[in-house]
Design a protein around this motif. Structure first.
Motif, PDB file in Angstrom:
ATOM      1  N   LEU A  38       0.893  -1.299   0.055  1.00 46.13           N
ATOM      2  CA  LEU A  38       0.056   0.049  -0.040  1.00 46.13           C
ATOM      3  C   LEU A  38       0.920   1.070  -0.015  1.00 46.13           C
ATOM      4  N   ALA A  39       0.935   1.997  -1.171  1.00 51.25           N
ATOM      5  CA  ALA A  39       2.066   2.803  -1.388  1.00 51.25           C
ATOM      6  C   ALA A  39       1.566   4.240  -1.076  1.00 51.25           C
ATOM      7  N   GLY A  40       2.354   5.011  -0.449  1.00 52.82           N
ATOM      8  CA  GLY A  40       2.002   6.352  -0.212  1.00 52.82           C
ATOM      9  C   GLY A  40       3.277   7.225  -0.158  1.00 52.82           C
ATOM     10  N   ASP A  41       3.182   8.540  -0.478  1.00 52.32           N
ATOM     11  CA  ASP A  41       4.368   9.366  -0.451  1.00 52.32           C
ATOM     12  C   ASP A  41       5.028   9.385   1.077  1.00 52.32           C
ATOM     13  N   ALA A  42       6.354   8.812   1.042  1.00 51.11           N
ATOM     14  CA  ALA A  42       6.957   8.572   2.246  1.00 51.11           C
ATOM     15  C   ALA A  42       7.456  10.031   2.898  1.00 51.11           C
ATOM     16  N   ARG A  43       7.180  10.964   2.185  1.00 49.85           N
ATOM     17  CA  ARG A  43       7.681  12.404   2.949  1.00 49.85           C
ATOM     18  C   ARG A  43       6.534  12.976   3.281  1.00 49.85           C
ATOM     19  N   ASN A  44       5.224  12.549   3.002  1.00 52.91           N
ATOM     20  CA  ASN A  44       4.021  13.238   3.354  1.00 52.91           C
ATOM     21  C   ASN A  44       3.329  12.892   4.496  1.00 52.91           C
ATOM     22  N   GLY A  45       3.243  13.315   5.679  1.00 55.02           N
ATOM     23  CA  GLY A  45       2.579  12.811   6.899  1.00 55.02           C
ATOM     24  C   GLY A  45       1.188  12.797   6.883  1.00 55.02           C
ATOM     25  N   ASN A  61       4.557   0.754  14.505  1.00 55.70           N
ATOM     26  CA  ASN A  61       4.991  -0.342  13.696  1.00 55.70           C
ATOM     27  C   ASN A  61       5.666   0.344  12.674  1.00 55.70           C
ATOM     28  N   PRO A  62       6.840   0.299  12.752  1.00 53.77           N
ATOM     29  CA  PRO A  62       7.272   1.157  11.338  1.00 53.77           C
ATOM     30  C   PRO A  62       7.041   0.491   9.870  1.00 53.77           C
ATOM     31  N   LEU A  63       7.458   1.539   8.835  1.00 50.28           N
ATOM     32  CA  LEU A  63       7.302   1.062   7.571  1.00 50.28           C
ATOM     33  C   LEU A  63       8.375   1.091   6.660  1.00 50.28           C
ATOM     34  N   ILE A  64       8.273   0.252   5.448  1.00 54.30           N
ATOM     35  CA  ILE A  64       9.547   0.020   4.713  1.00 54.30           C
ATOM     36  C   ILE A  64       9.295   1.377   3.405  1.00 54.30           C
ATOM     37  N   ALA A  65      10.373   2.053   3.512  1.00 54.26           N
ATOM     38  CA  ALA A  65      10.560   2.900   2.304  1.00 54.26           C
ATOM     39  C   ALA A  65      11.004   2.080   1.017  1.00 54.26           C
ATOM     40  N   HIS A  66      10.448   2.179  -0.183  1.00 54.96           N
ATOM     41  CA  HIS A  66      11.046   1.539  -1.450  1.00 54.96           C
ATOM     42  C   HIS A  66      11.452   2.845  -2.350  1.00 54.96           C
ATOM     43  N   VAL A  67      12.582   2.282  -2.816  1.00 53.46           N
ATOM     44  CA  VAL A  67      13.285   3.056  -3.794  1.00 53.46           C
ATOM     45  C   VAL A  67      13.641   2.586  -4.865  1.00 53.46           C
ATOM     46  N   THR A  68      13.934   3.317  -5.981  1.00 45.34           N
ATOM     47  CA  THR A  68      14.567   2.878  -7.302  1.00 45.34           C
ATOM     48  C   THR A  68      15.781   2.171  -7.278  1.00 45.34           C
ATOM     49  N   GLY A  69      16.706   2.397  -6.327  1.00 45.39           N
ATOM     50  CA  GLY A  69      18.066   1.782  -6.170  1.00 45.39           C
ATOM     51  C   GLY A  69      18.904   2.589  -5.244  1.00 45.39           C
ATOM     52  N   VAL A  70      20.195   2.250  -5.129  1.00 40.63           N
ATOM     53  CA  VAL A  70      21.015   2.669  -4.059  1.00 40.63           C
ATOM     54  C   VAL A  70      20.996   4.150  -4.029  1.00 40.63           C
ATOM     55  N   GLU A  71      21.045   4.843  -5.251  1.00 40.17           N
ATOM     56  CA  GLU A  71      21.224   6.490  -5.266  1.00 40.17           C
ATOM     57  C   GLU A  71      20.164   7.011  -4.514  1.00 40.17           C
ATOM     58  N   MET A  72      18.887   6.499  -4.610  1.00 42.69           N
ATOM     59  CA  MET A  72      17.966   7.212  -3.986  1.00 42.69           C
ATOM     60  C   MET A  72      17.856   6.916  -2.506  1.00 42.69           C
ATOM     61  N   LEU A 131       6.351   2.602 -11.474  1.00 42.33           N
ATOM     62  CA  LEU A 131       5.723   3.503 -10.515  1.00 42.33           C
ATOM     63  C   LEU A 131       6.696   4.482  -9.900  1.00 42.33           C
ATOM     64  N   LEU A 132       7.721   3.925  -9.037  1.00 45.86           N
ATOM     65  CA  LEU A 132       8.663   4.634  -8.349  1.00 45.86           C
ATOM     66  C   LEU A 132       9.410   5.839  -9.301  1.00 45.86           C
ATOM     67  N   ARG A 133       9.821   5.342 -10.294  1.00 45.92           N
ATOM     68  CA  ARG A 133      10.470   6.204 -11.398  1.00 45.92           C
ATOM     69  C   ARG A 133       9.288   7.484 -11.973  1.00 45.92           C
ATOM     70  N   ALA A 134       8.176   6.928 -12.075  1.00 48.04           N
ATOM     71  CA  ALA A 134       6.945   7.886 -12.531  1.00 48.04           C
ATOM     72  C   ALA A 134       6.675   8.932 -11.313  1.00 48.04           C
ATOM     73  N   PHE A 135       6.735   8.457 -10.205  1.00 47.83           N
ATOM     74  CA  PHE A 135       6.749   9.538  -8.948  1.00 47.83           C
ATOM     75  C   PHE A 135       7.682  10.123  -8.532  1.00 47.83           C
ATOM     76  N   GLY A 136       8.979   9.485  -8.758  1.00 47.64           N
ATOM     77  CA  GLY A 136      10.161  10.325  -8.640  1.00 47.64           C
ATOM     78  C   GLY A 136      10.726  10.342  -7.176  1.00 47.64           C
ATOM     79  N   GLY A 137      10.165   9.620  -6.256  1.00 43.91           N
ATOM     80  CA  GLY A 137      10.472   9.557  -4.857  1.00 43.91           C
ATOM     81  C   GLY A 137      10.205   8.411  -4.146  1.00 43.91           C
TER      82      GLY A 137
END
Length: 318
Positions: A38-45, A61-72, A131-137
């Motif tokens: 269930l994806a949401g902007d990890a920077r948006n409270g 209970n913490p969440l997992i941040a999903h990223v495009t790769g090591v750079e992000m 989706l991560l690339r289209a969203f950009g974060g």
């Protein structure tokens, strides 16, 4: 509050719409190779608060941040040579790393549950990556189901559990791995915080001995609550002779006569992929007040993750 949950396909138009929903603070269920998240902007409270509300998930209970790769990922967490090497070996894939949080990460505190560490994963599923690339974060994405219930491995599972609570479901077909990611703590000595889609033996081949950690009362990563992945029916484990009326779920050739089987041939990869759908099927067969009995599964490789999920499914309900 209820929503008209949209059904989106992983076309250019569907991905553009999903990214727009996420940028507006909405929630989109996305496929990964493990389970639907269930994806949401990890920077948006506000978006993060909506995830917890939609799932009825406890905020400790913490969440997992999903990223495009090591750079992000390196914009969110502090990496060293060891963690970069592990990421290079296992990403993209079914491994989540828990690392020290960067002071300037910009994540909502709800993602980390106020901890000084952050859980990060780079998924291998092409739709999740698109989706991560289209969203950009970074996208925080716990499993797309009501908290504590059976995890979703198909878009229909998401609709059944969260329809009307979220903005959209991005349908990428069935999940190939079918069990959540392994979580490895690397903010100190290597520590297994949740067994999952990457066997611990593969991690130990690279890192040497990996300890075991996690606290059900104060989780430092997802998937540590004592009761989790639970069907409506009661669950009994290690059963070679089921009681009358129990739905017996077999494993391997020693379970002749079982109503269902995780893998008739005893294949742990097949069993992991089938686990959550089988739990749902057995629950439907058991009916109200029924019971499910699972045959023994070896505690090796992916069997460790399967047994972890089954033990939590069988635990006393809160």
């Amino acid at each position: 509050m209820t929503f008209e949950t949209q059904d989106l396909m992983p076309t250019d138009a569907g991905l553009t719409r999903a990214a727009a929903i996420l940028r507006a603070g909405g929630l989109v269920a996305m496929p990964t190779e493990t389970v639907y998240g269930l994806a949401g902007d990890a920077r948006n409270g506000v978006a993060m608060a909506r995830i917890f509300a939609a799932k009825a998930r406890p905020t400790f209970n913490p969440l997992i941040a999903h990223v495009t790769g090591v750079e992000m990922a390196e914009t969110l967490a502090i990496f060293d040579d060891r963690s970069r090497a592990v990421a290079a070996a296992f990403w993209p894939g079914a491994l989540t790393l828990v690392l020290p949080l960067r002071a300037d990460a910009g994540l909502s505190p709800l993602v980390t549950a106020g901890l000084e560490t952050v859980a990060i994963r780079c998924p291998a599923h092409p739709v999740a990556q698109a989706l991560l690339r289209a969203f950009g974060g970074p996208l925080a994405a716990p499993s797309a189901n009501p908290s504590g219930r059976v995890s979703p491995t198909r878009a229909d599972h998401v609709r059944q559990g969260l329809g009307g609570r979220i903005d959209a479901v991005l349908d990428g077909g069935p999940c190939a791995v079918g069990i959540e990611s392994t979580i490895l703590g690397l903010d100190g000595a290597p520590t297994l915080l949740r067994p999952g889609g990457v066997p611990v033996e593969a991690l130990e081949a690279m890192l040497g001995p990996v300890g075991v950690g996690g606290d059900a009362h104060k989780p430092n990563a997802p998937g540590q609550l004592a009761s989790h992945y639970a069907p409506e029916a009661g669950v009994r484990l290690g059963v070679t002779a089921p009681d009358e009326g129990e739905v017996w779920v077999g494993f391997g050739t020693d379970s002749k006569g079982a109503a269902l089987s995780l893998s008739p041939g005893g294949d742990l990869v097949e069993a992991a992929a089938a686990l959550f759908q089988t739990l749902r099927d057995a629950d439907a067969m058991a009916g109200p007040g029924g019971r499910i009995a699972f045959a023994p599964v070896p505690e090796t490789g992916l069997g460790r993750a399967i047994n972890d999920r089954l033990r939590r499914a069988a635990a006393p309900r809160p």
